[in-house]
Structures are given as C-alpha cells and as structure tokens.
Design an enzyme around this catalytic site. Structure first.
Site, PDB file in Angstrom:
ATOM      1  N   SER A  31      -6.658  -1.663  -0.544  1.00 16.15           N
ATOM      2  CA  SER A  31      -6.227  -0.960  -1.757  1.00 16.15           C
ATOM      3  C   SER A  31      -7.338  -0.108  -2.396  1.00 16.15           C
ATOM      4  CB  SER A  31      -5.633  -1.947  -2.769  1.00 16.15           C
ATOM      5  OG  SER A  31      -6.493  -3.049  -2.974  1.00 16.15           O
ATOM      6  N   HIS A  75      -8.242  -7.902  -7.607  1.00 22.48           N
ATOM      7  CA  HIS A  75      -8.514  -8.711  -6.412  1.00 22.48           C
ATOM      8  C   HIS A  75      -8.692  -7.719  -5.259  1.00 22.48           C
ATOM      9  CE1 HIS A  75      -6.555 -11.516  -9.137  1.00 22.48           C
ATOM     10  NE2 HIS A  75      -6.849 -12.539  -8.342  1.00 22.48           N
ATOM     11  N   ASP A 115      -3.541  -8.304  -7.228  1.00 24.15           N
ATOM     12  CA  ASP A 115      -3.133  -8.652  -5.861  1.00 24.15           C
ATOM     13  C   ASP A 115      -3.766  -9.979  -5.467  1.00 24.15           C
ATOM     14  OD1 ASP A 115      -2.204  -8.512  -3.283  1.00 24.15           O
ATOM     15  OD2 ASP A 115      -3.724  -7.078  -2.608  1.00 24.15           O
ATOM     16  N   HIS A 153       0.823  -1.216   0.000  1.00 27.47           N
ATOM     17  CA  HIS A 153       0.000   0.000   0.000  1.00 27.47           C
ATOM     18  C   HIS A 153       0.857   1.266   0.000  1.00 27.47           C
ATOM     19  CE1 HIS A 153      -3.374  -2.701   1.723  1.00 27.47           C
ATOM     20  NE2 HIS A 153      -3.409  -2.664   0.410  1.00 27.47           N
ATOM     21  N   GLU A 176     -13.922  -8.454  -7.383  1.00 22.78           N
ATOM     22  CA  GLU A 176     -13.695  -9.352  -6.244  1.00 22.78           C
ATOM     23  C   GLU A 176     -14.563 -10.585  -6.470  1.00 22.78           C
ATOM     24  OE1 GLU A 176     -11.832  -9.694  -3.267  1.00 22.78           O
ATOM     25  OE2 GLU A 176     -13.104 -11.477  -3.146  1.00 22.78           O
ATOM     26  N   ASP A 191     -14.327 -12.517 -11.621  1.00 20.19           N
ATOM     27  CA  ASP A 191     -12.957 -13.052 -11.582  1.00 20.19           C
ATOM     28  C   ASP A 191     -12.000 -11.946 -12.050  1.00 20.19           C
ATOM     29  OD1 ASP A 191     -11.459 -16.147 -12.550  1.00 20.19           O
ATOM     30  OD2 ASP A 191     -10.487 -14.201 -12.462  1.00 20.19           O
ATOM     31  N   GLY A 192     -10.988 -11.677 -11.260  1.00 25.27           N
ATOM     32  CA  GLY A 192     -10.057 -10.594 -11.577  1.00 25.27           C
ATOM     33  C   GLY A 192      -9.340 -10.806 -12.902  1.00 25.27           C
TER      34      GLY A 192
END
Ligand SMILES: C[S@@+](CC[C@H](N)C(=O)[O-])C[C@H]1O[C@@H](n2cnc3c(N)ncnc32)[C@H](O)[C@@H]1O
Length: 280
Positions: A100, A42, A164, A19, A118, A143-144
């Site tokens: 994030s 994510h 991520d 971060h 997410e 799905d990312g």
C-alpha cells in the site's frame, strides 16, 4: 517482535481487492487541486519479492495477482492498479508486488504527503530504506492506533487513512471499531478505509453492530469472498469498510468487484457485496 509477516501473503486475492480499491480512492482524492494527506497505519514493507522463500511457502499470489497478470481484458477501473504492479516489474515477468505505501506514493502529487507507521522493527526499517530521502513520505516505527492520535487531524484537512491490521491479536474487530471512533472524533471529514477478514457470521454481525453504534454516518461496506461461507482452512474473503467514500466510488466498486470475483474465486464460490451500512 510481531508474528505476522505480510511477505507470506503478498499479492494474494485480499491484496488485489484492497489495493485495487486503494487506487480508486487515491485517484478520487487527486481530482481536487488542494493537497491531500495519506496515513497508512499498518504499512508493512512497501514492496514484496514474490521469489522470496517466505512468499513462495504458501504462494498465495498464484491465486491473486498472478491471475490478473497475463490478462488482456483488465476493466478500466482496474487499470491504474495494474499499472502500479507493472511499474515494479519492468522486465515483464511478475516478481515484485507493491504494498500500500508504494501504491499510494504513485498517486502523490508534489504538494501531497504520506505518513507511514509500522510496528515491526525489521519491517519499519525496510520501509524506511525504500523511502529514504523522499521528502513527501515519512516512515515511523509506531503503533498504528497511536498514529491516529499523533497525526489526526492533518493540516491538509482532506485525505485518506488506511487501517490495514494484520488481525493477529484477539479482539481486533473491537479495537478497530474503537480506533475508528477515536479517529473520527478527531477528524470527521477524512476518508477512512478499514480492511477486515471475513469470519463467521456471529463475529461479522457483532462488528457491524459495533460500527453502527459509533454513530458515524456514510459508511459503505465492500466485500469479496472467493471460498464458500463456513470455509475456515484459510482466508475465505475480506472487506473494506469505507467512511466518507468519494463520489463515484460505489459505482466503480459495483463494476470492479464482480470481475475480480470471477477472476479470483475458486470454482465460483463466495461472492461480492456493496452495501451502505450507514447512509448519509
Ligand atoms: C496486512 S500487513 C500490511 C500490509 C500493507 N498495508 C499493504 O497493503 O501493503 C499488516 C502490518 O501491520 C503490522 N502491524 C501489526 N500490528 C501493528 C500495530 N499495532 N501498529 C502498526 N503496525 C502493526 C504488521 O507488522 C504488518 O506489517
């Protein structure tokens, strides 16, 4: 239902590392007038209650953000990150930790846009509630890796993609490398930040070889480890692979990471690395 829940780990040393660097990337993007795009593949739940029983179970934040919270000698490049954490804790006591999406939101200007994906339904719902009514931030149960195909290239033509992954499936390094190659084919000028855990040397070498084999140029690797190599009882370290890092980021990382290492490492083991995996 996915097994991984970030609340068990929120605010740990890996979050601090990721971060703090995320704030520097967003600040760099905000230096030009033109709007930018942010994709968080994510995304998690966006804000974490460190008093929650899940967060208390391992209490990883004690060896993470809690080590920075009381410090009065925070280096300049880390200040914007600390300001984000302080903004969540108006009472002055550390309880809430920003994820994030929440950090990115703090750096969006009126014309900028964020897409957050997410895959865990409960987490996506919590994230949706956090940004309910926010016209610049859109939350998707998705799905990312699909999101990279759905949202790239963005109309803004400048921006940042944070990948991520929770690394809770086998072959995640290969999946991550393939996803980067796919995304880069769609949008070569974007800035990409890929988080990864440090594993054994064989796995890390294979990852780097795979990344180099994509043919993508301008890849900078940043790593922080807080425990000795060979340690496998818990996460010993992590990295962020940056594609097209903004000008100045490398120097900032060289200043920030040694300070973070001194602050977060156990008995001064581990270390930091800043290295071009593939230059210009
Ligand atoms: C490390 S956490 C994210 C933390 C967040 N980026 C932050 O920094 O605050 C990883 C998240 O990815 C989610 N996830 C796992 N697999 C996914 C996938 N294929 N697509 C999207 N999200 C996924 C998990 O449910 C978890 O919330």
């Amino acid at each position: 239902m996915l097994a991984y829940r970030h609340l068990f780990h929120a605010g740990n040393f890996a979050d601090v590392f990721k971060h703090a660097l995320l704030t520097r990337l967003l600040i760099a993007l905000g230096k030009k007038d033109k709007p930018f795009f942010y994709l968080d593949t994510h995304a998690g739940i966006g804000r974490y209650d460190l008093n929650h029983e899940w967060a208390q179970k391992l209490a990883e934040h004690r060896d993470g953000i809690a080590r920075l919270w009381e410090r009065t000698d925070i280096p300049g490049p880390l200040e914007p990150y600390m300001a984000c954490v302080r903004a969540e804790n108006a009472g002055g006591r550390l309880r809430w930790y920003p994820g994030s999406p929440r950090i990115a939101r703090a750096f969006l200007r009126p014309g900028d846009r964020a897409e957050l994906t997410e895959l865990n339904r409960d987490d996506a719902n919590a994230l949706g509630k956090l940004f309910d009514g926010d016209r610049q931030v859109h939350v998707h149960l998705m799905d990312g890796y699909q999101a990279l195909k759905a949202f790239l290239p963005p109309k803004e033509r400048r921006g940042l993609v944070l990948i991520d992954s929770s690394f809770d499936r086998a072959r995640e390094f290969a999946r991550l490398t393939d996803a980067l190659a796919t995304a880069h084919r769609r949008w070569a000028s974007g800035v990409y930040a890929l988080w990864y855990p440090l594993m054994d040397g064989t796995a890390m070498h294979a990852f780097e070889r795979g990344v180099v084999a994509t043919g993508i140029r301008r890849i900078l690797k940043l790593e922080l480890s807080v425990l000795p190599e060979g340690w496998n009882e818990s996460l010993r370290g992590c990295g962020l692979l940056l594609v097209n890092p903004p000008y100045g980021l490398e120097d900032e990382a060289r200043k920030m990471l040694p300070w973070l290492w001194r602050t977060l490492s156990e008995e001064r083991t581990g270390g930091t690395e800043v290295r071009w995996v593939v230059p210009e």
